[in-house]
Design a protein around this motif. Structure first.
Motif, PDB file in Angstrom:
ATOM      1  N   ASP A 208      31.090  36.917  31.543  1.00  0.00           N
ATOM      2  CA  ASP A 208      31.977  36.578  32.804  1.00  0.00           C
ATOM      3  C   ASP A 208      32.182  35.058  33.136  1.00  0.00           C
ATOM      4  N   GLU A 209      31.149  34.602  33.168  1.00  0.00           N
ATOM      5  CA  GLU A 209      31.099  33.083  33.474  1.00  0.00           C
ATOM      6  C   GLU A 209      31.778  32.033  32.293  1.00  0.00           C
ATOM      7  N   GLU A 210      31.770  32.692  31.197  1.00  0.00           N
ATOM      8  CA  GLU A 210      32.565  31.959  29.958  1.00  0.00           C
ATOM      9  C   GLU A 210      33.879  31.863  30.160  1.00  0.00           C
ATOM     10  N   GLY A 211      34.459  32.834  30.867  1.00  0.00           N
ATOM     11  CA  GLY A 211      35.924  33.022  31.169  1.00  0.00           C
ATOM     12  C   GLY A 211      36.674  34.076  30.099  1.00  0.00           C
ATOM     13  N   PHE A 212      35.760  34.753  29.585  1.00  0.00           N
ATOM     14  CA  PHE A 212      36.389  35.858  28.745  1.00  0.00           C
ATOM     15  C   PHE A 212      36.997  37.107  29.623  1.00  0.00           C
ATOM     16  N   ASN A 214      38.721  40.846  30.908  1.00  0.00           N
ATOM     17  CA  ASN A 214      38.100  42.256  30.658  1.00  0.00           C
ATOM     18  C   ASN A 214      38.454  43.090  29.510  1.00  0.00           C
ATOM     19  N   CYS A 215      37.890  44.257  29.216  1.00  0.00           N
ATOM     20  CA  CYS A 215      38.262  45.011  28.230  1.00  0.00           C
ATOM     21  C   CYS A 215      39.668  45.831  28.422  1.00  0.00           C
ATOM     22  N   THR A 216      40.389  45.865  27.414  1.00  0.00           N
ATOM     23  CA  THR A 216      41.714  46.579  27.477  1.00  0.00           C
ATOM     24  C   THR A 216      41.796  48.111  27.107  1.00  0.00           C
TER      25      THR A 216
END
Length: 248
Positions: A208-212, A214-216
């Protein structure tokens, strides 16, 4: 085979990029996609022009470095192969091919088609380890019984090469498939239970911190994955995460 290539060119991470057209001739169907790019770069160097920068290493479908978006698909039109394993016979004479880097906020462009995937490394560093003594009094590999089904699933998860195709295929640029594969390869084995709680929390938080995103839940990641990593790993990671959160 004569082809028109529309390639993304970008000087560096801060510069504005653009699609540039190139013509290549005499491409053979048995060439790999990267060999075709080698031919283009030889032509550019001969003309005194700067070659196209793209990432590669093993060229055997193992390292995952050759991550290219080809006609809008990660690794191109074939299935269960990386770009270096994609052969030009998948294309036709006269085709126009669009070649771009993987697009994700967490994968910044370094130059041209090369991206920085060190975000994946940081996710693994956050929890991808087990506290087994590997020096001195090592434990025999067969000392701990492992259920064969669990071992097989763990090995299947471990085949993830971290290429980033799952991220490139996802409209939210989610890294759930990658992270879940790295969680699963340990979660399924008794050796991985010692850090199980800390591992899943740390790796998901780092993701989450890396900026990815959420799953779709659309499954594009599994379809485009060159190693066929299953969506079941995401379900397993969600269970592991919920359990770890409740324990905390």
């Amino acid at each position: 085979m004569n082809l028109t290539l529309k390639i993304w060119r970008q000087k560096d991470a801060t510069s504005k990029g653009a699609i540039v057209d190139y013509q290549v001739k005499g491409i053979e169907g048995d060439m790999s996609f990267l060999e075709m790019l080698d031919v283009l770069n030889e032509q550019l160097i001969t003309k005194g022009e700067e070659p196209v920068v793209f990432d590669h290493d093993c060229r055997e479908g193992i390292c995952g470095a050759c991550s290219l978006q080809i006609n809008g698909e990660p690794h191109g039109p074939d299935r269960l192969v990386t770009t270096c394993q994609l052969h030009m016979r998948k294309f036709n004479d006269g085709d126009t091919i669009y070649i771009e880097p993987f697009r994700a906020k967490a994968f910044p462009v370094v130059k041209d088609l090369m991206i920085d995937r060190s975000a994946f490394d940081r996710i693994q560093h956050a929890g991808g380890y087990i506290s087994v003594n590997t020096s001195g009094n090592t434990i025999d590999a067969n000392a701990i019984p492992v259920n064969k089904d669990d071992a097989d699933e763990s090995f299947e998860a471990a085949t993830c090469i971290g290429c980033g195709a799952c991220v490139a295929a996802c409209k939210n640029a989610s890294a759930m498939l990658f992270t879940s594969a790295k969680v699963s390869q340990f979660a399924l084995l008794p050796q991985g239970q010692v850090e199980a709680t800390d591992r899943v929390l740390a790796m998901v938080n780092q993701m989450d911190e890396e900026g990815f995103g959420n799953c779709t839940n659309t499954g594009a990641c599994e379809i485009e994955c060159p190693k066929g990593i299953s969506l079941e790993n995401i379900a397993r990671m969600n269970r592991e995460y919920l359990s770890a959160s409740l324990k905390g």
